[in-house]
Write a protein that holds these residues in place. Structure first.
Motif, PDB file in Angstrom:
ATOM      1  N   PHE A   1      21.802  42.279-120.179  1.00  0.00           N
ATOM      2  CA  PHE A   1      21.483  40.970-119.331  1.00  0.00           C
ATOM      3  C   PHE A   1      22.722  40.013-119.371  1.00  0.00           C
ATOM      4  N   ASP A   2      22.830  39.563-118.289  1.00  0.00           N
ATOM      5  CA  ASP A   2      24.236  38.623-118.178  1.00  0.00           C
ATOM      6  C   ASP A   2      23.806  37.905-116.757  1.00  0.00           C
ATOM      7  N   VAL A   3      23.140  36.648-117.073  1.00  0.00           N
ATOM      8  CA  VAL A   3      22.941  35.744-115.966  1.00  0.00           C
ATOM      9  C   VAL A   3      23.477  34.389-115.986  1.00  0.00           C
TER      10      VAL A   3
ATOM     11  N   ALA B   1      15.135  16.438-116.768  1.00  0.00           N
ATOM     12  CA  ALA B   1      14.735  17.766-116.552  1.00  0.00           C
ATOM     13  C   ALA B   1      14.867  18.343-115.347  1.00  0.00           C
ATOM     14  N   GLN B   2      15.298  19.540-115.201  1.00  0.00           N
ATOM     15  CA  GLN B   2      15.331  20.243-113.808  1.00  0.00           C
ATOM     16  C   GLN B   2      15.416  21.802-114.042  1.00  0.00           C
ATOM     17  N   THR B   3      14.923  22.101-113.057  1.00  0.00           N
ATOM     18  CA  THR B   3      14.669  23.543-112.677  1.00  0.00           C
ATOM     19  C   THR B   3      15.964  24.575-112.671  1.00  0.00           C
ATOM     20  N   LEU B   4      16.211  25.469-113.261  1.00  0.00           N
ATOM     21  CA  LEU B   4      17.396  26.234-113.166  1.00  0.00           C
ATOM     22  C   LEU B   4      17.220  27.605-112.671  1.00  0.00           C
ATOM     23  N   ALA B   5      17.861  28.064-111.521  1.00  0.00           N
ATOM     24  CA  ALA B   5      17.739  29.184-111.062  1.00  0.00           C
ATOM     25  C   ALA B   5      18.835  30.185-111.334  1.00  0.00           C
ATOM     26  N   PRO B   6      18.667  31.453-111.258  1.00  0.00           N
ATOM     27  CA  PRO B   6      20.001  32.430-111.599  1.00  0.00           C
ATOM     28  C   PRO B   6      20.847  32.264-110.277  1.00  0.00           C
ATOM     29  N   GLU B   7      22.170  32.143-110.625  1.00  0.00           N
ATOM     30  CA  GLU B   7      23.136  32.234-109.513  1.00  0.00           C
ATOM     31  C   GLU B   7      23.596  33.697-109.049  1.00  0.00           C
ATOM     32  N   ARG B   8      23.141  34.160-108.025  1.00  0.00           N
ATOM     33  CA  ARG B   8      23.117  35.470-107.744  1.00  0.00           C
ATOM     34  C   ARG B   8      24.497  36.028-107.712  1.00  0.00           C
ATOM     35  N   SER B   9      25.441  35.173-107.388  1.00  0.00           N
ATOM     36  CA  SER B   9      26.932  35.524-107.386  1.00  0.00           C
ATOM     37  C   SER B   9      27.497  35.733-108.901  1.00  0.00           C
ATOM     38  N   PHE B  10      26.563  35.259-109.771  1.00  0.00           N
ATOM     39  CA  PHE B  10      27.175  35.322-110.820  1.00  0.00           C
ATOM     40  C   PHE B  10      26.153  36.122-111.963  1.00  0.00           C
ATOM     41  N   ALA B  11      25.408  37.052-111.341  1.00  0.00           N
ATOM     42  CA  ALA B  11      24.336  37.759-112.104  1.00  0.00           C
ATOM     43  C   ALA B  11      25.268  39.008-112.112  1.00  0.00           C
ATOM     44  N   ILE B  12      25.786  39.090-113.131  1.00  0.00           N
ATOM     45  CA  ILE B  12      26.695  40.320-113.742  1.00  0.00           C
ATOM     46  C   ILE B  12      25.932  41.507-113.932  1.00  0.00           C
TER      47      ILE B  12
ATOM     48  N   TYR C   1      50.094  57.850-138.628  1.00  0.00           N
ATOM     49  CA  TYR C   1      49.246  57.618-137.394  1.00  0.00           C
ATOM     50  C   TYR C   1      47.871  57.150-137.524  1.00  0.00           C
ATOM     51  N   SER C   2      47.339  56.142-136.938  1.00  0.00           N
ATOM     52  CA  SER C   2      45.971  56.042-137.042  1.00  0.00           C
ATOM     53  C   SER C   2      45.415  56.433-135.487  1.00  0.00           C
ATOM     54  N   LEU C   3      44.166  57.124-135.498  1.00  0.00           N
ATOM     55  CA  LEU C   3      43.662  57.499-134.386  1.00  0.00           C
ATOM     56  C   LEU C   3      42.163  57.035-134.308  1.00  0.00           C
ATOM     57  N   ALA C   4      41.672  56.513-132.888  1.00  0.00           N
ATOM     58  CA  ALA C   4      40.351  56.321-132.780  1.00  0.00           C
ATOM     59  C   ALA C   4      39.887  56.585-131.289  1.00  0.00           C
ATOM     60  N   LEU C   5      38.673  57.063-131.116  1.00  0.00           N
ATOM     61  CA  LEU C   5      37.995  57.233-130.126  1.00  0.00           C
ATOM     62  C   LEU C   5      37.421  55.847-129.638  1.00  0.00           C
ATOM     63  N   GLN C   6      37.638  55.371-128.535  1.00  0.00           N
ATOM     64  CA  GLN C   6      37.198  54.198-128.067  1.00  0.00           C
ATOM     65  C   GLN C   6      36.496  53.999-126.635  1.00  0.00           C
ATOM     66  N   ASN C   7      35.504  53.324-126.634  1.00  0.00           N
ATOM     67  CA  ASN C   7      34.829  53.404-125.231  1.00  0.00           C
ATOM     68  C   ASN C   7      35.183  51.972-124.243  1.00  0.00           C
ATOM     69  N   SER C   8      35.971  51.977-123.487  1.00  0.00           N
ATOM     70  CA  SER C   8      36.074  50.674-122.905  1.00  0.00           C
ATOM     71  C   SER C   8      34.805  50.313-121.937  1.00  0.00           C
ATOM     72  N   GLY C   9      34.404  51.346-121.237  1.00  0.00           N
ATOM     73  CA  GLY C   9      33.022  51.139-120.645  1.00  0.00           C
ATOM     74  C   GLY C   9      33.276  50.055-119.446  1.00  0.00           C
ATOM     75  N   PHE C  10      34.403  49.406-118.995  1.00  0.00           N
ATOM     76  CA  PHE C  10      34.474  48.435-118.006  1.00  0.00           C
ATOM     77  C   PHE C  10      34.578  49.184-116.605  1.00  0.00           C
ATOM     78  N   GLY C  11      34.046  48.694-115.696  1.00  0.00           N
ATOM     79  CA  GLY C  11      34.329  48.980-114.451  1.00  0.00           C
ATOM     80  C   GLY C  11      33.201  50.072-113.758  1.00  0.00           C
ATOM     81  N   ILE C  12      32.258  50.070-114.649  1.00  0.00           N
ATOM     82  CA  ILE C  12      31.070  51.095-114.366  1.00  0.00           C
ATOM     83  C   ILE C  12      29.861  50.205-113.665  1.00  0.00           C
ATOM     84  N   ALA C  13      29.306  50.177-112.717  1.00  0.00           N
ATOM     85  CA  ALA C  13      28.292  49.584-112.213  1.00  0.00           C
ATOM     86  C   ALA C  13      26.977  49.878-112.884  1.00  0.00           C
ATOM     87  N   PHE C  14      26.072  48.940-113.093  1.00  0.00           N
ATOM     88  CA  PHE C  14      24.811  49.295-113.998  1.00  0.00           C
ATOM     89  C   PHE C  14      25.013  49.734-115.187  1.00  0.00           C
TER      90      PHE C  14
END
Lengths: 458, 400
Positions: free
Chosen positions: B73-75, B87-98, A99-112
């Motif tokens: 940061f992912d914009v 040359a042009q000014t680029l603005a962040p796309e709000r719907s793609f501001a992950i 066996y090989s084991l690892a703790l992993q964090n996906s971290g997906f689906g959490i806002a902010f």
């Protein structure tokens, strides 16, 4: 060459199948008809709730010679707090450990929040060299520790954050390395059988002290792991296995590596950027020296057993007898066990001089257009950023490559030299960096070995 | 890209209590960024290791306090013209501001304010573009300066195409569907939710400069006149009368759908923050529209109140953020909701349905502790109801 690439790709594919797809039910076995078959299933995942935190308080320690490193004036606190999204990944290997084991964090689906295993916060204060002056504070935060390998020894699983990647104490501020804390980090052993059943709680609590390499302090942990119910996927597929025989001829070389990758750093001139990291006015260099104490290279040619030995030597470019049959594949690796990172930094009247051990490393090598190419990827080693020492400093270049090449005709001699160089770019918070890299590898032929290998493959 | 904000007297930093506050967010695309571009497609700039750092000056002669928090940061920036054109000014796309620029739990402009960020792209030939330059703009009580030395090199790739078969799809069959719908007008919306908070014990509070801090977030909620619909449908074997279909809806025999076309809210968010040695910070914002999402169980319609942005929002913003430091949504309402209330399904055919959503519970995060208090009330006035059975074509086992 295409055959070689194809063989390597096929090998990688098989390894991937074994390493990541084979599940607890995966095994090499005899089918009803007596033929060998490979049964592959999917890996098992056990949801994990990681709670609590780990706090490291440290100070410069005369007892472990802080003066020699310039660490005596420092006090600080490093805190690691796990974020949600953990799971225990269970893989069952077919040819290696069961066996090989690892703790992993996906971290997906959490806002902010970004994918990561936890947050490392660091506050380090440095006393001023001048009496009455308030000194400087370095404040930093990093996402760290997204993966923790869990070694298994005689049926017992070790849960130890020494094995977390990236290191849970890795920030841009001065402070201890994870290797300094190893004996003070909580270590829990749990039976493999218990872990695989899930639905269990493992404590990583404890208070311990440490003193190493100029810094001493305490580690206080309230961390707990709560294992949920395993997700069992019963789907499997069966592939027929056939026995193969191959000849493998390997040229073993000793390699001396000299030179370094040097990061000349200085604090950013903008106060808003360098101030929080106490980096204003810092200047100096951090050098990474891989392969200290020697390295080894192996050039391995594998092919059909009926081909003559001279064809394998030709594939390894050890003779100049013309092209080798395409059915012989060649794999080249250059690896070493030790390296060192050295920092020499100053800021006003203060200085910090430190070195840190690098772990195992390797360089990729390949043959293209009649030349041997080597490339060294700068970035992380097994524990994180290879440019980290106990001194403050920026992170080094990530995934930058330095390269070198020699004509294949050089390989026919017992001794040849390959130089790699490059000036990869790096930029990090609070600092400006200028990197120069030059490594010289001197290869000396040690031996050439030949063997017949038998294996089963699909 | 260096983003630096400073409290600006000309923009009222003294009133907000953020004068001499200096913050920064450095985005290092060169080491960790990934980009894709083409004619008119967005340029995505990412730095998963970006960190917000904010220095608070002391007002009692002590040293400054520093608040740090990782803020990935992912914009995406979308060119209006092909990049090669001019040359042009680029603005962040709000719907793609992950993962948009943010000060996190530290003092600083809100995400909406920081998305005034602009970059200028100048073609340099050979698929190379220069996005270097400086800019500045006002954001609440802060002045924000942008400094970029970003260079983009585009590697053209050959497009790929392929053909494939989707496989044989089952054919829709004629079915009978029972349905029922009840529409309401939403009136009398009001209420307030408050979140008093304090700094957590050391050392957890230290990285956020939150030790011994106290304050409160207060959200006043209203809603414009709008409608709210409860509906359900299911495949049946025999025709159902309209009155029976409506009876089935309120008895739970006809499962009601979860409603993700929520009631839109208008929120006003006030914040205070005080800590020994630091100036008191106050701020009031009109936040992103909030939503009410309804989730049905067998016996009751559970109405859950989520402060914006809802499913229809374009921006991933933290609705509890102001220009002051303090806990955000991740601290105060992680894995739960700000307020919840329950309306029994059996009440749904009444002429008036009163709903009360209560905020309750406590939270403990690394840097802050606090509680959720208050309530939100509104009334649903039934305006229309109808139901019955209709013919549809559906794939067996699936509703259209």
């Amino acid at each position: 060459l295409s055959a070689t690439i194809g063989r390597i790709a096929a090998t990688i594919l098989l390894v991937i199948v074994v390493a990541t797809v084979a599940g607890p039910g995966g095994a090499a076995a005899e089918s009803d008809h007596g033929a060998a078959v490979l049964t592959v299933g999917f890996p098992e995942a056990i949801p994990v709730t990681f709670s609590g935190d780990l706090v490291v308080r440290f100070h410069g320690d005369p007892g472990t010679d802080c003066a020699a490193r310039g660490l005596c004036g420092y006090t600080g606190t490093v805190q690691w707090t796990p974020t949600p999204g953990w799971q225990l990944q269970v893989n069952k290997g077919l040819f290696g450990p069961a066996y090989s084991l690892a703790l992993q964090n996906s971290g997906f689906g959490i806002a902010f929040q970004a994918p990561a295993g936890g947050t490392t916060d660091d506050q380090t204060h440095q006393q001023s060299a001048r009496q009455g002056s308030p000194g400087a504070s370095c404040d930093d935060a990093m996402r760290t520790g997204g993966q923790v390998g869990l070694p298994i020894v005689r049926g017992q699983v070790a849960i130890w954050l020494r094995n977390a990647y990236p290191s849970i104490v890795q920030t841009r501020c001065p402070g201890p390395l994870i290797s300094d804390l190893a004996s003070a980090l909580p270590l829990a052993w749990a039976p493999l059988r218990t872990i695989l059943r899930g639905d269990d709680t493992i404590g990583l609590r404890g208070d311990h002290s440490f003193a190493a390499n100029g810094l001493a302090g305490t580690v206080n942990s309230t961390l707990m792991l709560r294992l949920g119910e395993p997700s069992r996927d019963g789907s499997t597929s069966t592939l027929p296995l056939h026995e193969h025989r191959e000849r493998s001829v390997t040229a073993h070389d000793g390699v001396a590596i000299t030179g370094a990758t040097t990061d000349d750093i200085s604090g950013d001139r903008t106060r808003a950027l360098c101030g929080p990291l106490a980096a204003c006015g810092v200047h100096g260099a951090v050098s990474v020296r891989p392969g200290v104490g020697g390295a080894k290279a192996s050039f391995e040619a594998d092919g059909p057993v009926h081909l003559p030995y001279r064809d394998f030597l030709a594939a390894l470019n050890l003779t100049d007898r013309g092209p080798a049959p395409k059915s012989i594949g060649v794999d080249e690796t250059i690896s070493w066990r030790h390296g060192v990172t050295i920092a020499d930094l100053s800021q006003g009247a203060s200085s910090c001089t430190d070195s840190a051990q690098l772990g195992r490393g390797q360089m990729d090598a390949f043959v293209r257009a009649g030349r041997l190419h080597a490339q060294y990827v700068l970035g992380d080693d097994a524990l994180g950023d290879m440019f980290r020492t106990r001194c403050a400093g920026p992170f080094g270049p990530q995934f930058s490559v330095i390269t070198g090449t020699v004509p294949l005709s050089d390989l026919t001699t017992r001794r040849f030299v390959l130089s790699l160089d490059g000036r990869p770019k790096a930029i990090d918070d609070g600092y400006t960096e200028h990197i120069s890299s030059r490594l010289t590898l001197t290869f000396t032929r040690v031996s050439v070995t030949s063997r017949i290998i038998r294996f089963k493959a699909s | 890209v260096e983003i630096v904000w400073t409290g600006d007297p000309a923009r009222g930093c003294a009133t907000a209590g953020v004068c001499s506050v200096v913050g920064s967010l450095q985005v290092e695309a060169g080491t960790s960024g990934s980009y894709s571009t083409g004619t008119g497609t967005p340029i995505e700039i990412t730095d998963p290791n970006a960190v917000a750092r904010v220095e608070y000056p002391s007002d009692d002669g002590g040293g400054p306090r520093v608040c740090v928090e990782p803020e990935p940061f992912d914009v995406s920036f979308k060119p209006g013209l092909p990049l090669r054109a001019k040359a042009q000014t680029l603005a962040p796309e709000r719907s793609f501001a992950i993962s948009p620029p943010s000060a996190g739990d530290c003092a600083g402009p809100t995400v909406a304010q920081l998305l005034k960020l602009r970059l200028t792209a100048r073609p340099r030939g050979g698929h190379r573009y220069d996005l270097s330059g400086t800019d500045h703009f006002g954001a609440g009580p802060f002045e924000v300066s942008i400094s970029s030395n970003l260079q983009i090199s585009v590697t053209p790739s050959k497009g790929s195409s392929g053909t494939g078969s989707a496989g044989r799809q089952p054919k829709p069959q004629p079915e009978l569907e029972e349905y029922a719908q009840v529409d309401y007008r939403v009136v009398g919306f009001g209420g307030r939710v408050t979140i008093p908070f304090a700094g957590a014990p050391a050392p957890g509070c230290e990285p956020m400069a939150a030790c011994d801090a106290s304050g409160a977030l207060s959200m006043a909620t209203g809603a414009p006149r709008q409608t709210f619909r409860v509906e359900g449908e299911q495949i049946v074997r025999y025709r159902i009368s309209p009155s029976r279909a409506l009876a089935d809806l309120v008895s739970g025999r006809l499962p009601a759908d979860d409603n993700f076309e929520p009631v839109a809210l208008h929120d006003s968010l006030s914040a205070t923050f005080a800590a020994p040695g630091l100036a008191r910070c106050t701020d009031t914002l009109t936040t992103s529209p909030g939503d009410i999402t309804s989730i049905f169980t067998d016996r009751s319609d559970v109405l859950t109140f989520l402060p914006g942005p809802g499913p229809n929002s374009e921006l991933i913003d933290d609705p509890l953020r102001t220009d002051c430091p303090g806990p955000g949504s991740y601290d105060a309402i992680y894995n739960t909701s700000l307020a919840t209330g329950t309306v029994p399904i059996a009440q749904l055919r009444a002429r008036r349905v009163n709903a009360v959503l209560h905020a309750s519970g406590a939270f403990v995060s690394t840097a802050y502790t606090g509680t959720r208090r208050g309530s939100i009330r509104f009334t649903l006035i039934r305006t229309r109801e109808w139901g019955g059975t209709r013919r549809i074509r559906a794939i067996p086992g699936e509703l259209p």
